[in-house]
Design a protein around this motif. Structure first.
Motif, PDB file in Angstrom:
ATOM      1  N   ASP A  49      -6.964 -31.267 -41.724  1.00  0.00           N
ATOM      2  CA  ASP A  49      -7.527 -32.430 -41.042  1.00  0.00           C
ATOM      3  C   ASP A  49      -8.948 -32.149 -40.550  1.00  0.00           C
ATOM      4  N   THR A  50      -9.781 -33.160 -40.588  1.00  0.00           N
ATOM      5  CA  THR A  50     -11.186 -33.033 -40.199  1.00  0.00           C
ATOM      6  C   THR A  50     -11.330 -32.633 -38.729  1.00  0.00           C
ATOM      7  N   GLY A  51     -12.191 -31.680 -38.462  1.00  0.00           N
ATOM      8  CA  GLY A  51     -12.507 -31.284 -37.089  1.00  0.00           C
ATOM      9  C   GLY A  51     -11.582 -30.259 -36.485  1.00  0.00           C
ATOM     10  N   VAL A  52     -10.474 -29.977 -37.125  1.00  0.00           N
ATOM     11  CA  VAL A  52      -9.513 -29.020 -36.581  1.00  0.00           C
ATOM     12  C   VAL A  52     -10.039 -27.591 -36.756  1.00  0.00           C
ATOM     13  N   ASN A  53      -9.974 -26.797 -35.682  1.00  0.00           N
ATOM     14  CA  ASN A  53     -10.345 -25.387 -35.782  1.00  0.00           C
ATOM     15  C   ASN A  53      -9.282 -24.457 -35.202  1.00  0.00           C
ATOM     16  N   GLN A  54      -8.141 -25.030 -34.823  1.00  0.00           N
ATOM     17  CA  GLN A  54      -7.002 -24.244 -34.345  1.00  0.00           C
ATOM     18  C   GLN A  54      -5.755 -24.715 -35.072  1.00  0.00           C
ATOM     19  N   GLY A  55      -5.295 -23.935 -36.036  1.00  0.00           N
ATOM     20  CA  GLY A  55      -4.109 -24.303 -36.786  1.00  0.00           C
ATOM     21  C   GLY A  55      -2.847 -23.767 -36.128  1.00  0.00           C
ATOM     22  N   PRO A  56      -1.729 -23.839 -36.848  1.00  0.00           N
ATOM     23  CA  PRO A  56      -0.466 -23.321 -36.320  1.00  0.00           C
ATOM     24  C   PRO A  56      -0.407 -21.808 -36.448  1.00  0.00           C
ATOM     25  N   LEU A  57       0.545 -21.196 -35.769  1.00  0.00           N
ATOM     26  CA  LEU A  57       0.838 -19.788 -36.016  1.00  0.00           C
ATOM     27  C   LEU A  57       1.550 -19.689 -37.357  1.00  0.00           C
ATOM     28  N   ILE A  58       1.578 -18.506 -37.929  1.00  0.00           N
ATOM     29  CA  ILE A  58       2.003 -18.360 -39.317  1.00  0.00           C
ATOM     30  C   ILE A  58       3.488 -18.631 -39.539  1.00  0.00           C
ATOM     31  N   ASN A  59       4.352 -18.229 -38.599  1.00  0.00           N
ATOM     32  CA  ASN A  59       5.781 -18.431 -38.796  1.00  0.00           C
ATOM     33  C   ASN A  59       6.508 -18.426 -37.452  1.00  0.00           C
ATOM     34  N   GLN A  60       7.802 -18.675 -37.510  1.00  0.00           N
ATOM     35  CA  GLN A  60       8.588 -18.812 -36.282  1.00  0.00           C
ATOM     36  C   GLN A  60       8.665 -17.501 -35.510  1.00  0.00           C
ATOM     37  N   ARG A  61       8.720 -16.387 -36.203  1.00  0.00           N
ATOM     38  CA  ARG A  61       8.789 -15.097 -35.521  1.00  0.00           C
ATOM     39  C   ARG A  61       7.557 -14.858 -34.662  1.00  0.00           C
ATOM     40  N   GLN A  62       6.382 -15.122 -35.240  1.00  0.00           N
ATOM     41  CA  GLN A  62       5.149 -14.938 -34.479  1.00  0.00           C
ATOM     42  C   GLN A  62       5.069 -15.906 -33.301  1.00  0.00           C
ATOM     43  N   HIS A  63       5.507 -17.137 -33.527  1.00  0.00           N
ATOM     44  CA  HIS A  63       5.483 -18.149 -32.465  1.00  0.00           C
ATOM     45  C   HIS A  63       6.393 -17.744 -31.318  1.00  0.00           C
ATOM     46  N   ASP A  64       7.620 -17.366 -31.631  1.00  0.00           N
ATOM     47  CA  ASP A  64       8.582 -17.014 -30.582  1.00  0.00           C
ATOM     48  C   ASP A  64       8.140 -15.764 -29.826  1.00  0.00           C
ATOM     49  N   ARG A  65       7.547 -14.839 -30.538  1.00  0.00           N
ATOM     50  CA  ARG A  65       7.049 -13.619 -29.894  1.00  0.00           C
ATOM     51  C   ARG A  65       5.962 -13.943 -28.885  1.00  0.00           C
ATOM     52  N   LEU A  66       5.025 -14.835 -29.256  1.00  0.00           N
ATOM     53  CA  LEU A  66       3.937 -15.187 -28.345  1.00  0.00           C
ATOM     54  C   LEU A  66       4.462 -15.940 -27.126  1.00  0.00           C
ATOM     55  N   VAL A  67       5.358 -16.897 -27.345  1.00  0.00           N
ATOM     56  CA  VAL A  67       5.941 -17.659 -26.231  1.00  0.00           C
ATOM     57  C   VAL A  67       6.597 -16.706 -25.238  1.00  0.00           C
ATOM     58  N   LYS A  68       7.341 -15.753 -25.746  1.00  0.00           N
ATOM     59  CA  LYS A  68       8.055 -14.806 -24.883  1.00  0.00           C
ATOM     60  C   LYS A  68       7.075 -13.961 -24.079  1.00  0.00           C
ATOM     61  N   MET A  69       6.016 -13.461 -24.713  1.00  0.00           N
ATOM     62  CA  MET A  69       5.069 -12.604 -24.005  1.00  0.00           C
ATOM     63  C   MET A  69       4.312 -13.365 -22.920  1.00  0.00           C
ATOM     64  N   VAL A  70       3.926 -14.619 -23.213  1.00  0.00           N
ATOM     65  CA  VAL A  70       3.221 -15.408 -22.199  1.00  0.00           C
ATOM     66  C   VAL A  70       4.132 -15.671 -21.005  1.00  0.00           C
ATOM     67  N   LYS A  71       5.372 -16.050 -21.258  1.00  0.00           N
ATOM     68  CA  LYS A  71       6.321 -16.318 -20.156  1.00  0.00           C
ATOM     69  C   LYS A  71       6.523 -15.074 -19.306  1.00  0.00           C
ATOM     70  N   GLU A  72       6.647 -13.926 -19.946  1.00  0.00           N
ATOM     71  CA  GLU A  72       6.847 -12.686 -19.195  1.00  0.00           C
ATOM     72  C   GLU A  72       5.625 -12.349 -18.358  1.00  0.00           C
ATOM     73  N   THR A  73       4.435 -12.554 -18.905  1.00  0.00           N
ATOM     74  CA  THR A  73       3.212 -12.216 -18.178  1.00  0.00           C
ATOM     75  C   THR A  73       3.005 -13.143 -16.980  1.00  0.00           C
ATOM     76  N   VAL A  74       3.314 -14.412 -17.155  1.00  0.00           N
ATOM     77  CA  VAL A  74       3.224 -15.348 -16.028  1.00  0.00           C
ATOM     78  C   VAL A  74       4.249 -14.976 -14.956  1.00  0.00           C
ATOM     79  N   ALA A  75       5.446 -14.615 -15.381  1.00  0.00           N
ATOM     80  CA  ALA A  75       6.471 -14.197 -14.427  1.00  0.00           C
ATOM     81  C   ALA A  75       6.058 -12.932 -13.682  1.00  0.00           C
ATOM     82  N   GLU A  76       5.213 -12.114 -14.322  1.00  0.00           N
ATOM     83  CA  GLU A  76       4.740 -10.879 -13.699  1.00  0.00           C
ATOM     84  C   GLU A  76       3.590 -11.116 -12.725  1.00  0.00           C
ATOM     85  N   GLY A  77       3.097 -12.366 -12.658  1.00  0.00           N
ATOM     86  CA  GLY A  77       2.085 -12.695 -11.662  1.00  0.00           C
ATOM     87  C   GLY A  77       0.773 -13.254 -12.171  1.00  0.00           C
TER      88      GLY A  77
END
Length: 479
Positions: free
Chosen positions: A322-350
């Motif tokens: 799509d025109t103007g897009v410069n941030q696509g999706p992550l490559i697969n579900q494993r990478q997506h779930d890994r990132l979600v988990k790390m962000v949640k843990e880091t926020v929980a850590e403060g």
């Protein structure tokens, strides 16, 4: 070149199926199946190695002028077919189309560079201490090269390896990433069309279920003389240990943990664009992405404010076509779930969320900015490989250099400073293979690419790139 997708393996100049049947390749932007691709087994790999071995007997004796002419043809064909190739990259990797087109151009530059370097593989005459001897060295190709390529730059990393291997006189067996095999096969069709001899390039795609089988076959074969891999440190360690039995050469470009340091004298008009380019290119899925931002306490608040504003105005998430897009999706579900988990843990850590931090639909993840991060938090201890920037404060140069080096990985590092003395001190002190001083876009065909520590061994690109695919022979003459 035809726009029709190529889905078969390529062995000894023949397009064929894989003994494992087929596996599906999906569009990460939509989840839709793009194609069914040949799933190769270890037997397919062995036949590809045999084909490469037979072709090597002829290819190694081609003149450097002939090899260079063929590399120029590949370069020209890449540029002529840039739009079609870029579309294929975007469809299977999710990368924004403009970045995919840039990757094709980047790939072409390596074929031009190594076409030129092929004619400069000089030997030396060594002064002898004995009057009855003459000593010289010559460069020779090592033999069959196994090239294992990643999904994040699926044609560029293949080009960087393949151009050097062909220029040196090696033949190749390529195992593309299971998420992005279509661009490797399209590129191989292009090489066939311009006249690369049968067996010189062989491609054996495989499913995730067969990765260990195919990888082991490449490592265990005594006919493979060099293995080049770009990917995770964990896989690189496995390949390293597996190749020990056949004592083959290895070139490993592994994971990164790049520090990005903003010193008090930094020009934020340069540092903010540098941070944006380094962190959010390819949705943060690059081995040289800024992984840990260290900002001096005197500039911290302004840096965070300006980076957040730039994220708001410059980043657009969506399908890469799509025109103007410069941030696509992550490559697969494993990478997506890994990132979600790390962000949640880091926020929980403060850590505090300044932007993003919440999941989107599908494999998309919003550009995210976290402050109040400490070195002990989850995201600070792992390679993020996603569009998440974490900010840590520092007070002194000594402190931040120590923090930046407190990692087992050492691929790239960046810092912004206008203190000339500090520039030299820090550039020399950073334990990385590549340093960007007031600059983050460092990759180019002319410069060596590679890291230290757990980030790998060897260099790609530059005049040193030929070293991985050639051996130095010493010849002593009695006169």
């Amino acid at each position: 070149m035809s726009q029709k997708l190529v889905t078969e393996a390529y062995v000894g100049g023949v397009w064929r199926g894989g003994r494992g049947g087929t596996f599906a390749v999906y569009d990460p932007a939509t989840g839709a199946e793009i194609a069914q691709v040949a799933d190769c087994s270890s037997q397919d790999v062995e036949e590809a190695i045999e084909a490469a071995s037979e072709a090597y007997l002829i290819w190694r004796h081609t003149s450097v002028k002939e090899r260079a002419a063929l590399l120029y043809k590949i370069r020209d064909s890449l540029l002529a077919n840039k739009d079609n190739l870029a579309t294929t990259i975007t469809r299977e990797s999710g990368k924004p189309l403009g970045q995919s087109a840039g990757e094709v151009g980047f790939s072409a530059s390596f074929f031009e560079w190594f076409a030129e370097e092929a004619r400069r593989q000089y030997g030396e005459t060594i002064p002898s201490s004995v009057a009855s001897k003459r000593m010289v060295t010559i460069r020779q190709p090592v033999g069959v090269a196994a090239l294992i390529t990643p999904w994040n730059f699926p044609i560029a990393m293949m080009a960087r390896k393949l151009a050097a291997a062909l220029a040196a006189g090696c033949t190749c067996v390529i195992k593309p990433a299971e998420d992005t095999p279509l661009i490797a096969l399209a590129f191989t069709k292009l090489c066939e069309d311009v006249g690369v001899p049968a067996g010189v390039i062989n491609v054996v795609p495989c499913s995730r279920e067969r990765v260990l089988e195919v990888g082991a076959a490449l490592c265990d074969s005594p006919q493979v003389q060099v293995l080049s891999f770009t990917g995770s440190t964990a896989v690189g360690q496995w390949l390293y240990s597996r190749c020990g039995l056949t004592v083959k050469k290895l070139s490993l470009e592994l994971g990164g943990d790049a520090p990005f340091i903003v010193f008090p004298t930094a020009n934020l008009d340069l540092a903010i664009p540098g941070a944006m380019a380094s962190k959010f290119r390819n949705t943060g899925q690059t081995c040289v992405s800024a992984n840990r931002f260290f900002v001096h306490e005197s500039l911290h608040d302004e840096f965070v404010s300006r980076l957040a504003a730039a994220m708001d105005t410059e980043l657009k998430v969506g399908r890469g076509l799509d025109t103007g897009v410069n941030q696509g999706p992550l490559i697969n579900q494993r990478q997506h779930d890994r990132l979600v988990k790390m962000v949640k843990e880091t926020v929980a850590e403060g850590a505090q969320v300044v932007r993003g931090g919440t999941s989107m639909s599908g494999l998309y993840y919003p550009p995210t900015l976290l402050t109040g991060v400490t070195p002990a938090m989850t995201l600070a201890k792992n390679e993020i490989f996603g569009p998440v920037a974490i900010i840590m404060k520092f007070k002194t140069e000594e402190e931040v250099v120590k923090l930046s080096n407190h990692t087992r990985r050492g691929l790239a590092g960046y810092f912004y400073s206008n203190d000339v003395s500090q520039v030299w001190r820090v550039a020399e002190a950073m334990e990385v293979g590549m340093v960007g001083v007031n600059e983050t876009l460092m990759s180019t065909c002319e410069a060596p690419f590679g890291g230290v520590k757990y980030s790998g061994i060897g260099k790609e690109g530059s005049k040193y790139g030929l070293d991985e695919y050639s051996s130095l022979k010493y010849i002593c003459f009695g006169v």
